[in-house]
Write an enzyme that holds these catalytic residues in place. Structure first.
Site, PDB file in Angstrom:
ATOM      1  N   ASP A  73       0.858  -1.183   0.000  1.00 34.37           N
ATOM      2  CA  ASP A  73       0.000   0.000   0.000  1.00 34.37           C
ATOM      3  C   ASP A  73       0.898   1.237   0.000  1.00 34.37           C
ATOM      4  O   ASP A  73       1.165   1.850   1.026  1.00 34.37           O
ATOM      5  CB  ASP A  73      -0.917  -0.018   1.222  1.00 34.37           C
ATOM      6  CG  ASP A  73      -2.090   0.925   1.071  1.00 34.37           C
ATOM      7  OD1 ASP A  73      -2.130   1.670   0.068  1.00 34.37           O
ATOM      8  OD2 ASP A  73      -2.964   0.933   1.952  1.00 34.37           O
ATOM      9  N   ALA A  74       1.383   1.587  -1.190  1.00 39.28           N
ATOM     10  CA  ALA A  74       2.354   2.662  -1.351  1.00 39.28           C
ATOM     11  C   ALA A  74       1.734   3.943  -1.890  1.00 39.28           C
ATOM     12  O   ALA A  74       2.304   5.025  -1.726  1.00 39.28           O
ATOM     13  CB  ALA A  74       3.482   2.210  -2.281  1.00 39.28           C
ATOM     14  N   LYS A  75       0.604   3.836  -2.597  1.00 38.60           N
ATOM     15  CA  LYS A  75      -0.133   4.982  -3.148  1.00 38.60           C
ATOM     16  C   LYS A  75       0.774   5.951  -3.910  1.00 38.60           C
ATOM     17  O   LYS A  75       0.721   7.165  -3.742  1.00 38.60           O
ATOM     18  CB  LYS A  75      -0.874   5.742  -2.037  1.00 38.60           C
ATOM     19  CG  LYS A  75      -1.955   4.906  -1.345  1.00 38.60           C
ATOM     20  CD  LYS A  75      -2.715   5.732  -0.316  1.00 38.60           C
ATOM     21  CE  LYS A  75      -3.820   4.920   0.337  1.00 38.60           C
ATOM     22  NZ  LYS A  75      -3.294   3.892   1.264  1.00 38.60           N
ATOM     23  N   ARG A  76       1.575   5.412  -4.809  1.00 36.96           N
ATOM     24  CA  ARG A  76       2.477   6.238  -5.595  1.00 36.96           C
ATOM     25  C   ARG A  76       1.752   6.824  -6.798  1.00 36.96           C
ATOM     26  O   ARG A  76       0.862   6.208  -7.372  1.00 36.96           O
ATOM     27  CB  ARG A  76       3.681   5.428  -6.055  1.00 36.96           C
ATOM     28  CG  ARG A  76       4.554   4.867  -4.930  1.00 36.96           C
ATOM     29  CD  ARG A  76       5.128   5.965  -4.070  1.00 36.96           C
ATOM     30  NE  ARG A  76       6.180   5.478  -3.195  1.00 36.96           N
ATOM     31  CZ  ARG A  76       6.118   5.454  -1.878  1.00 36.96           C
ATOM     32  NH1 ARG A  76       5.027   5.883  -1.257  1.00 36.96           N
ATOM     33  NH2 ARG A  76       7.132   5.006  -1.159  1.00 36.96           N
TER      34      ARG A  76
END
Length: 293
Positions: free
Chosen positions: A98-101
């Site tokens: 869950d990095a939301k880049r």
């Protein structure tokens, strides 16, 4: 060159068949570390993550480490995360970072290389992405994911109230004019999956969306009625448990998308502590399984 792996959508389908649709978040924020008797440090976050992985192995098929809770510890936090990711994948868990880049061009491609390249220190099976600059801006990562047998989940409708104004905004000039931003992202991802070379033979596409379980889907312009898309749309759905949505309600909430919904819980499971987490996972697996039957 490392040969392509089995498509992520196919591996997701196999995981659902073996373990059901529950996903356990790995969120080592300070209060949880304290309640687990661990230091709020990189070492504590590593130990926390490894204990969660151990509790999940053989009971559930998917985990979702929240990258931010490791990043806050700097280089030591990244080293801890690398260990947790590796142990989770060695335990045959499907791992969603869950990095939301989100970015454009070569910068975004770099994020894809970090999280989705086989053999990378941060290798995961899928990652979360933000498409504020439009779906076209994340195409490099979507292509990387397809080539490597990896997955991606694009933020479409999150439950935080600050996001409502943007997510429900109506597009004026685009191929999807008249759609909300959230609705256009969902439609665009469905279209991406349908245009892959082997789409007809896939149970699920390898690209999905993030939709909060407490979101008003109709107000967000997301149509969950009618026939399910083909291939199926993976939906990473946070918001169950602590945030208020009931796992037993996931089919009613997501309707046509329910078959691909990843029912995600974090604090409601992690709060059971190191001695109770295994039982908490088992109970949730049974609850989600009964709802999906």
């Amino acid at each position: 060159m490392i040969p392509p792996l089995t498509p992520f959508g196919d591996r997701l389908s196999a995981t659902f068949a073996a373990y059901g649709q529950l996903c356990v978040g790995i969120d080592p924020h300070g209060s949880l570390l304290d309640s687990w008797g661990l230091d709020d440090s990189a070492d504590g976050a590593r130990e926390f993550g490894l204990r969660v992985v151990d509790a999940c192995a053989g009971r559930v098929g998917i985990v979702k480490p929240q990258v931010a809770f490791y990043e806050r510890h700097g280089s030591g936090g990244y080293a801890a995360l690398e260990r947790v990711l590796a142990e989770a994948r060695d335990a045959d868990l499907l791992v969603i970072a869950d990095a939301k880049r989100g970015d454009i061009g070569s910068s975004l491609a770099g994020y894809g290389e970090a999280w989705l390249t086989p053999g990378s220190p941060l290798e995961a099976d899928a990652m979360t992405l933000a498409a504020y600059q439009g779906l076209g801006s994340i195409e490099p990562v979507l292509k990387q994911a397809e080539l490597a047998g990896k997955g991606a989940f694009v933020l479409a409708a999150t439950s935080n109230p600050e996001a409502v104004a943007i997510q429900r905004s109506v597009l004026q000039q685009s191929s999807r004019a008249g759609s909300t931003v959230a609705g256009a992202i969902v439609s665009g991802v469905i279209g991406w999956n349908q245009f892959q070379a082997d789409a007809a033979g896939r149970a699920f596409g390898s690209v999905g969306v993030v939709i909060g379980a407490t979101v008003d889907l109709a107000a967000s312009g997301i149509d969950v009625d009618g026939e399910p898309p083909r291939p199926g749309l993976p939906v990473l759905a946070p918001g169950f448990g602590h945030q208020g949505a009931e796992p037993a309600e996931f089919r009613r909430i997501f309707r046509a998308f329910a078959g691909g919904t990843i029912v995600t819980e974090s604090r409601s499971i992690l709060g059971a502590g190191p001695d109770g987490i295994a039982d908490a996972i088992a109970r949730r697996v049974d609850l989600v399984g009964a709802a999906g039957a």
